[in-house]
Motif scaffolding. Structure first.
Motif, PDB file in Angstrom:
ATOM      1  N   LEU A 162      28.381  55.176  -6.283  1.00  0.00           N
ATOM      2  CA  LEU A 162      27.935  54.448  -5.100  1.00  0.00           C
ATOM      3  C   LEU A 162      26.676  55.057  -4.508  1.00  0.00           C
ATOM      4  CD1 LEU A 162      31.375  53.917  -3.293  1.00  0.00           C
ATOM      5  CD2 LEU A 162      30.170  52.334  -4.799  1.00  0.00           C
ATOM      6  N   LYS A 163      26.495  56.383  -4.722  1.00  0.00           N
ATOM      7  CA  LYS A 163      25.337  57.118  -4.194  1.00  0.00           C
ATOM      8  C   LYS A 163      25.223  56.886  -2.691  1.00  0.00           C
ATOM      9  CE  LYS A 163      22.872  56.981  -8.602  1.00  0.00           C
ATOM     10  NZ  LYS A 163      21.639  56.600  -9.305  1.00  0.00           N
ATOM     11  N   ASP A 164      24.011  56.747  -2.207  1.00  0.00           N
ATOM     12  CA  ASP A 164      23.803  56.512  -0.775  1.00  0.00           C
ATOM     13  C   ASP A 164      23.701  55.029  -0.446  1.00  0.00           C
ATOM     14  OD1 ASP A 164      23.766  59.213  -0.178  1.00  0.00           O
ATOM     15  OD2 ASP A 164      21.594  59.383  -0.504  1.00  0.00           O
ATOM     16  N   ASN A 165      23.845  54.180  -1.478  1.00  0.00           N
ATOM     17  CA  ASN A 165      23.648  52.747  -1.262  1.00  0.00           C
ATOM     18  C   ASN A 165      24.866  52.050  -0.664  1.00  0.00           C
ATOM     19  OD1 ASN A 165      22.072  53.333  -4.197  1.00  0.00           O
ATOM     20  ND2 ASN A 165      20.882  52.354  -2.585  1.00  0.00           N
ATOM     21  N   PHE A 166      26.064  52.441  -1.115  1.00  0.00           N
ATOM     22  CA  PHE A 166      27.281  51.766  -0.671  1.00  0.00           C
ATOM     23  C   PHE A 166      28.330  52.798  -0.275  1.00  0.00           C
ATOM     24  CE2 PHE A 166      25.100  49.065  -3.715  1.00  0.00           C
ATOM     25  CZ  PHE A 166      25.046  47.857  -3.048  1.00  0.00           C
ATOM     26  N   VAL A 167      29.308  52.328   0.493  1.00  0.00           N
ATOM     27  CA  VAL A 167      30.394  53.195   0.917  1.00  0.00           C
ATOM     28  C   VAL A 167      31.689  52.396   0.898  1.00  0.00           C
ATOM     29  CG1 VAL A 167      30.076  52.640   3.364  1.00  0.00           C
ATOM     30  CG2 VAL A 167      31.179  54.802   2.718  1.00  0.00           C
ATOM     31  N   TYR A 168      32.799  53.095   0.595  1.00  0.00           N
ATOM     32  CA  TYR A 168      34.112  52.442   0.601  1.00  0.00           C
ATOM     33  C   TYR A 168      34.820  52.810   1.901  1.00  0.00           C
ATOM     34  CZ  TYR A 168      38.899  51.185  -0.723  1.00  0.00           C
ATOM     35  OH  TYR A 168      40.164  50.641  -0.756  1.00  0.00           O
TER      36      TYR A 168
END
Length: 631
Positions: A163-169
């Motif tokens: 996910l890197k810094d682009n997405f979060v769960y």
């Protein structure tokens, strides 16, 4: 037969075009479905019937040697993909949002969308919906696509490293966190303007954009094979080289004049045109002036009475056209014309009769420039203010590079109310009057009386909707509920006793009330097209204009109201409460003799009279004034 309705063209966003061209070089964006048919949903815009559209058809036929410029769909609308409207709304991101979920959009409008549901795909990749598993698609250890806002069990989520810094769960769903911009809107505009793009295997280049489109950032692109001929035609012999100084904003606006929607064309040969000089009337007047003033190092706006210098261009955007070349429009007092680098409001005039009465029999007797060899050839009199070409070339160059087809944009019309006897006011005008509560009641009482007639008298309803007892029943012409109602009212009087009719009248009354509340009150008056100093323009063609007005200061001339009456007027649109005009309506035999005007045209004077500023910076291109008599 070519219809005058315009033609549907695709409308695409630059981001989508750029991505498609990155994925499929030389093929680009695909407007077709898998079965080979065009995706008509993409054809959102209309290229109006215009001089440009007429020329496009001609150029396509010469270039491709076939008649497949356009086609008709089941809705009977004509379509073409040779011109594409491009919007510049979105930048190209590291992960681009693909499509939209209808349910998601509806929830957003209601303010109930907590977690937006979107599909994000990494730039440079294309996937199918079937590739998504547990809301993600991973290839070679890289996150290619992800769906946000949809529940994913905790044991099915991907590692944070993907996910890197682009997405979060969070809260059981994936959310967008940070999405870097790869190409800004400005970058995309530069790229497409410079290099064009591919669509369905056709290369498109930048074409032009109207002044309205430029305000919202839209631009038209054209099949590159058609561009060279179209550009040569639109430039009318103007040749620019790299490094030449030019007013690019003005040039863009003027070459787009031929995009203006027109209702018809008329033929005016270049040798039929006479160009005479404009005239500036300069004088001083006492006005209420608002100025920026400095006091103790601070600036402020101050308003007060002051003597100022006024300069009126008395024929700005005005032309005179001989009745003999107006064709089916000779019954109107004016037509608004468009041509390459030309826009002007042309008024119905007996030009040849004027020349005859003044013993003008040879071109050498005329004041101005023309290609005509005979005095009988002069059919259109105009001034440099109508010819935008003069910023880039000479009058002679313009005349030698235009053809004879001029576009008719519009003509004057009666108002829609009571055969032109009444006009609808608006709240700006009412605010200007500064009425008391009692005066407001008196002002709207006739409208309330008429509303009662609509409720009780079918004859009033028929009159309101312009119904004619002689109207023939044409079942194939019924397009709306209103039209059906109108037809049935004429077929059988007992229809007015049905529930359907009563419901219709109730809806009509509700609509009428809403109009009244918005300030749309019917009053006796007119919206008239302004015509400034026309007889003086005729005199100028023969060198007999000496700066004097035939009407005089404070006077106007219109057949709409009785002579000798005071007329109260304001510019439409009316944006300033102080900018109103009170004039005397006077008779003028010379204007009536040489100008074939209608009740919808008013002649005014701007020589030595501060009327243009009082009417909110009016000119003669298409300015109108709201008029009221009974004073």
């Amino acid at each position: 037969m070519i219809k005058l309705d315009g033609i549907k063209i695709p409308s695409l966003d630059a981001k989508d075009i750029y991505i498609a061209n990155y994925l499929y070089p030389k093929q680009g964006y695909n407007l077709k479905r898998k079965d080979g048919s065009y995706n008509i949903a993409k054809f959102k815009n209309t290229l109006d019937y215009s001089l440009d559209l007429i020329k496009l058809r001609e150029v396509y036929l010469k270039e491709y040697r076939n008649k497949r410029f356009s086609w008709y769909e089941r809705n009977e609308m004509e379509h073409t993909d040779r011109v594409i409207n491009v919007t510049f709304k979105y930048s190209n991101k590291e992960y681009n949002k693909i499509g939209s979920i209808k349910e998601n959009e509806e929830q957003k409008k209601k303010g109930k969308c907590k977690y937006p549901k979107y599909l994000y795909v990494k730039f440079g990749y294309e996937i199918s919906q079937n590739s998504i598993t547990n809301c993600v698609y991973v290839a070679n250890g890289e996150l290619i696509a992800i769906q946000t806002g949809i529940y994913v069990p905790p044991d099915k989520i991907v590692p944070e490293t993907l996910l890197k810094d682009n997405f979060v769960y969070e809260d059981g769903v994936y959310k967008i966190k940070k999405n870097g911009t790869l190409n800004s809107v400005a970058n995309l505009r530069y790229e497409l303007y410079k290099n064009g793009f591919w669509c369905n295997g056709i290369h498109y280049v930048r074409f032009k954009r109207s002044s309205g489109s430029s305000r919202v950032g839209k631009c038209l692109f054209i099949d590159e094979k058609l561009y060279k001929r179209m550009h040569k035609w639109e430039m009318c012999g103007i040749k620019l080289k790299e490094g030449d100084k030019v007013d690019l904003a003005a040039l863009e606006a003027y070459i787009a004049l031929t995009l203006s929607s027109i209702i018809d064309t008329i033929e005016i040969k270049p040798e039929n045109i006479l160009i005479v000089d404009d005239y500036e009337s300069t004088f001083t007047d006492t006005v209420i002036a608002t100025e920026m003033k400095e006091e103790n190092g601070k600036y402020s706006l101050q308003t007060g009475e002051k003597q100022v210098k006024i300069s009126n261009s008395i024929w700005d955007g005005l032309s005179l056209i001989d009745k003999s070349i107006m064709g089916i429009y000779d019954k109107y007092g004016m037509i608004l014309l468009r041509k390459n680098f030309f826009k002007s409001c042309c008024f119905n005039t007996n030009i040849q009769q004027f020349f005859k009465d003044n013993n003008i029999s040879d071109i050498s007797q005329l004041n101005g420039f023309t290609l005509a060899e005979s005095i009988e050839d002069i059919k259109l009199i105009t001034t440099p203010s109508s010819i935008k070409y003069l910023k880039f070339g000479t009058i002679e160059q313009w005349l030698k590079n235009i053809d004879s087809t001029f576009g008719v944009v519009k003509h004057e019309k009666k108002t829609h109310f009571f055969d032109g006897r009444m006009v609808q006011s608006h709240y700006q005008l009412i605010n200007t009057l500064q009425l008391t509560k009692k005066q407001v009641r008196e002002f709207i009482q006739p409208s309330l009386d008429y509303m009662y007639l609509l409720k009780t008298e079918p004859a009033a309803v028929r009159h309101y909707v312009k119904y004619s007892d002689e109207h023939e029943f044409e079942s194939n012409n019924l397009k709306t509920k209103n039209e059906i109602i109108y037809q049935l009212m004429g077929l059988n009087n007992k229809f007015c006793e049905t529930k359907w009719y009563k419901d219709f009248v109730n809806e009509l009354i509700k609509s009428y009330k809403r109009n009244l509340k918005s300030g749309h009150v019917l009053i006796e008056g007119n919206y008239s097209t302004l015509l400034g100093n026309p007889y003086e323009l005729l005199l100028n063609t023969i060198g007999k204009f000496y700066g004097e007005s035939i009407l005089g200061v404070g006077n106007v001339h219109t057949t709409r109201f009785p002579y000798g009456k005071k007329i109260l007027g304001s510019r439409s649109p009316h944006v300033c409460v102080s900018n109103i005009l009170l004039s005397n309506n006077v008779e003028c035999a010379l204007i009536d003799k040489y100008f074939n005007l209608t009740d919808e045209i008013i002649c005014i004077n701007s020589i030595g009279e501060n009327i243009l500023e009082r009417l909110n910076g009016a000119d003669w291109i298409k300015s109108k004034s709201a008029l009221r008599s009974n004073l």
